[in-house]
Design an enzyme around this catalytic site. Structure first.
Site, PDB file in Angstrom:
ATOM      1  N   ARG A  80      19.197 -69.470  -8.297  1.00 26.78           N
ATOM      2  CA  ARG A  80      20.753 -70.482  -9.063  1.00 26.78           C
ATOM      3  C   ARG A  80      21.949 -69.077  -9.501  1.00 26.78           C
ATOM      4  O   ARG A  80      20.780 -68.128 -11.229  1.00 26.78           O
ATOM      5  CB  ARG A  80      20.874 -71.465  -9.566  1.00 26.78           C
ATOM      6  CG  ARG A  80      20.102 -72.100  -7.898  1.00 26.78           C
ATOM      7  CD  ARG A  80      19.844 -73.673  -8.954  1.00 26.78           C
ATOM      8  NE  ARG A  80      20.959 -74.391  -9.238  1.00 26.78           N
ATOM      9  CZ  ARG A  80      21.276 -75.621  -9.591  1.00 26.78           C
ATOM     10  NH1 ARG A  80      19.946 -75.670  -9.965  1.00 26.78           N
ATOM     11  NH2 ARG A  80      21.961 -76.111 -10.182  1.00 26.78           N
TER      12      ARG A  80
ATOM     13  N   ASP B  72      26.315 -84.593  -6.337  1.00 32.18           N
ATOM     14  CA  ASP B  72      24.642 -84.819  -6.399  1.00 32.18           C
ATOM     15  C   ASP B  72      24.818 -86.277  -4.968  1.00 32.18           C
ATOM     16  O   ASP B  72      23.366 -85.930  -4.768  1.00 32.18           O
ATOM     17  CB  ASP B  72      23.796 -85.324  -7.456  1.00 32.18           C
ATOM     18  CG  ASP B  72      24.009 -84.511  -8.337  1.00 32.18           C
ATOM     19  OD1 ASP B  72      23.861 -82.518  -7.746  1.00 32.18           O
ATOM     20  OD2 ASP B  72      23.674 -84.473 -10.088  1.00 32.18           O
TER      21      ASP B  72
ATOM     22  N   ARG C 132      19.818 -84.260 -22.033  1.00 32.02           N
ATOM     23  CA  ARG C 132      21.250 -84.336 -23.583  1.00 32.02           C
ATOM     24  C   ARG C 132      19.884 -85.448 -24.540  1.00 32.02           C
ATOM     25  O   ARG C 132      20.226 -84.894 -25.622  1.00 32.02           O
ATOM     26  CB  ARG C 132      22.024 -85.454 -23.179  1.00 32.02           C
ATOM     27  CG  ARG C 132      23.362 -84.390 -22.371  1.00 32.02           C
ATOM     28  CD  ARG C 132      23.772 -84.738 -21.240  1.00 32.02           C
ATOM     29  NE  ARG C 132      25.359 -84.097 -20.582  1.00 32.02           N
ATOM     30  CZ  ARG C 132      24.581 -83.857 -19.480  1.00 32.02           C
ATOM     31  NH1 ARG C 132      23.642 -84.246 -19.016  1.00 32.02           N
ATOM     32  NH2 ARG C 132      25.863 -82.778 -19.118  1.00 32.02           N
TER      33      ARG C 132
ATOM     34  N   SER D  93      20.451 -87.019 -16.512  1.00 34.63           N
ATOM     35  CA  SER D  93      21.455 -85.916 -17.243  1.00 34.63           C
ATOM     36  C   SER D  93      21.078 -87.135 -18.755  1.00 34.63           C
ATOM     37  O   SER D  93      21.301 -86.066 -20.040  1.00 34.63           O
ATOM     38  CB  SER D  93      22.914 -86.881 -16.321  1.00 34.63           C
ATOM     39  OG  SER D  93      23.173 -85.997 -15.641  1.00 34.63           O
TER      40      SER D  93
ATOM     41  N   LYS E 150      24.054 -75.801  -5.572  1.00 35.15           N
ATOM     42  CA  LYS E 150      23.018 -76.357  -6.725  1.00 35.15           C
ATOM     43  C   LYS E 150      21.555 -76.094  -6.508  1.00 35.15           C
ATOM     44  O   LYS E 150      21.436 -74.421  -6.004  1.00 35.15           O
ATOM     45  CB  LYS E 150      23.008 -77.901  -5.940  1.00 35.15           C
ATOM     46  CG  LYS E 150      24.554 -78.764  -6.077  1.00 35.15           C
ATOM     47  CD  LYS E 150      24.377 -78.869  -7.415  1.00 35.15           C
ATOM     48  CE  LYS E 150      25.370 -80.050  -7.584  1.00 35.15           C
ATOM     49  NZ  LYS E 150      25.406 -79.807  -9.539  1.00 35.15           N
TER      50      LYS E 150
END
Length: 451
Positions: free
Chosen positions: A129, A327, A33, A29, A354
């Site tokens: 998705r 997750d 970013r 993550s 997911k």
């Protein structure tokens, strides 16, 4: 291993104690970013410990396509020369985000308030998705999305020429949706407000503040209110990426269910919005301890020690904890299968959308290996059989989902018969060193066919 190529079948066999140090990759993550915000800053951002899995590398390629200079210096050391907020150039080619829902949704947000067009695609899993959960709020800024039926990739986003700030209440707990809206808000005048009824991982808020954005967070009766002032000049940063708690989950859980194990996982990020699994494991009776607790770059970190825990009990996981461990439910279900009694998991409908339907994938595989599982739209219950009493012996489908593949390989370390996974190739998207790392600890994971 590759999520885009020939299937990579693997099997996992009951092994002796897992011992040693597990240096898991950088946080996925934060890696995504770091690249995106580095590309939106003015000047050079330096990144140490970047996760070099396929998902993050696809985001690095995307930032290059939007005009940023992204350089791999070797040894997980990277730099990004940004183009500033609103400075993205229109890509010449389709942006392929591979398997990464985080990557595509955050990038869509980052470009949605710049007057350019970009077309996004991915692998078979990602193209199935839902994207409307992101494109709907981006439309409020003035962006236009055209994709396949059902809001699926491939999809073209046309950024807003004259973006307006928005006030948006997230309909489901999703850090991806929240982050996409905040990134879009960077290039909108005035204040963009996001309201979360249930808090999700807050890496985007922390990093935006670190890059110099004017952002406030307030807990109110309405929920968690995040207010961002648009059109800042983001300052480049020096970022040390903590190791990924979601990746740490696999050696940690493997140690808890493998007799005699004692594994140290150093430098793990323990952001409270990410650490729900470890809290849950402790509630079940896991011998899991934090050592050398500290704060680095605004993120709490520690070294985790996990030891074999034969007396774990099933529990009811508090539903409000779901967002902090969404997750990790697949590998938690593996631990639950080895605990005594039922483990009840509620408020987890996000697992249905997911990389795969993770409830269905894990329930089917666990049942095939002799574990009783009940499930519904947003809940499931795993009936624990006790440590080392799961039969195993079945082949499990990964459904192009890295976490499903790793979870079943962890299961096989404690089952009576080996557990087989039809395709472990997708593991490379988030944990490219999974095989050698687990082998060094003492796991018996083998490829059952050549790539």
């Amino acid at each position: 291993m590759s999520s885009h190529g020939t299937p990579v079948p693997m099997s996992s066999t009951r092994c002796g104690p897992l011992k040693g140090r597990a240096d898991v990759p950088g946080d996925k993550s934060i890696s995504h970013r770091s690249l995106i915000l580095g590309a939106m800053a003015v000047g050079e951002t330096r990144i140490t410990g970047l996760l070099e899995g396929e998902d993050v590398l696809d985001t690095a390629k995307a930032m290059r396509a939007f005009g940023a200079e992204v350089t791999d210096h070797g040894g997980a050391e990277w730099s990004v020369h940004g183009v500033g907020v609103g400075g993205f150039a229109e890509p010449d080619q389709v942006i392929d985000c591979g398997n990464s829902g985080t990557g595509v949704r955050l990038i869509m947000g980052a470009m949605a308030t710049t007057p350019i067009a970009a077309t996004f695609t991915g692998d078979a899993s990602l193209n199935g998705r839902p994207m409307a959960r992101v494109t709907d709020p981006l439309a409020l800024f003035g962006a236009v999305a055209v994709g396949r039926t059902g809001g699926r990739l491939p999809m073209t986003i046309v950024g807003a020429k004259e973006p307006v700030p928005v006030r948006y209440v997230t309909p489901v707990p999703s850090a991806q949706v929240k982050s996409a809206v905040l990134l879009a808000g960077l290039n909108a005048p005035g204040q963009t407000v996001v309201i979360e009824k249930e808090a999700t991982r807050d890496h985007t808020e922390r990093m935006l503040q670190g890059f110099g954005a004017e952002l406030s967070v307030e807990d109110t009766d309405e929920g968690r209110v995040i207010t961002l002032t648009g059109q800042p000049e983001l300052r480049p940063q020096v970022i040390t990426v903590p190791r990924d708690p979601s990746s740490a989950a696999f050696p940690v859980c493997a140690a808890l269910i493998t007799e005699g194990s004692d594994v140290l996982v150093p430098n793990i990020g323990l952001n409270p919005t990410r650490a729900g699994l470890f809290e849950t494991l402790r509630d079940m009776g896991a011998d899991l301890s934090y050592e050398n607790e500290r704060i680095e770059g605004g993120e709490p970190m520690a070294d985790l020690r996990a030891r074999y825990s034969p007396d774990m009990k099933g529990i009811e996981v508090p539903p409000e904890r779901a967002a902090s461990m969404i997750d990790e439910y697949p590998v938690l279900s593996v631990v639950a299968a080895n605990a005594v009694g039922p483990t009840v998991m509620r408020g987890v409908k996000e697992l249905r959308v997911k990389e795969s339907d993770r409830i269905e994938a894990m329930a089917t595989g666990l049942r095939a290996n002799g574990v009783e599982v009940e499930d519904g739209p947003d809940w499931w219950i795993v009936q624990g059989r006790g440590m080392g009493r799961v039969q195993g012996g079945a082949e499990c489908a990964s459904h192009l989902d890295h976490r499903i593949a790793m979870s079943f390989l962890v299961l096989g370390m404690s089952t009576v018969q080996p557990v087989h996974v039809d395709d472990a190739g997708p593991i490379a998207t988030s944990f490219p060193i999974f095989e050698p790392l687990m082998a060094r600890l003492g796991a018996r994971i083998e490829r059952t066919a050549t790539e």
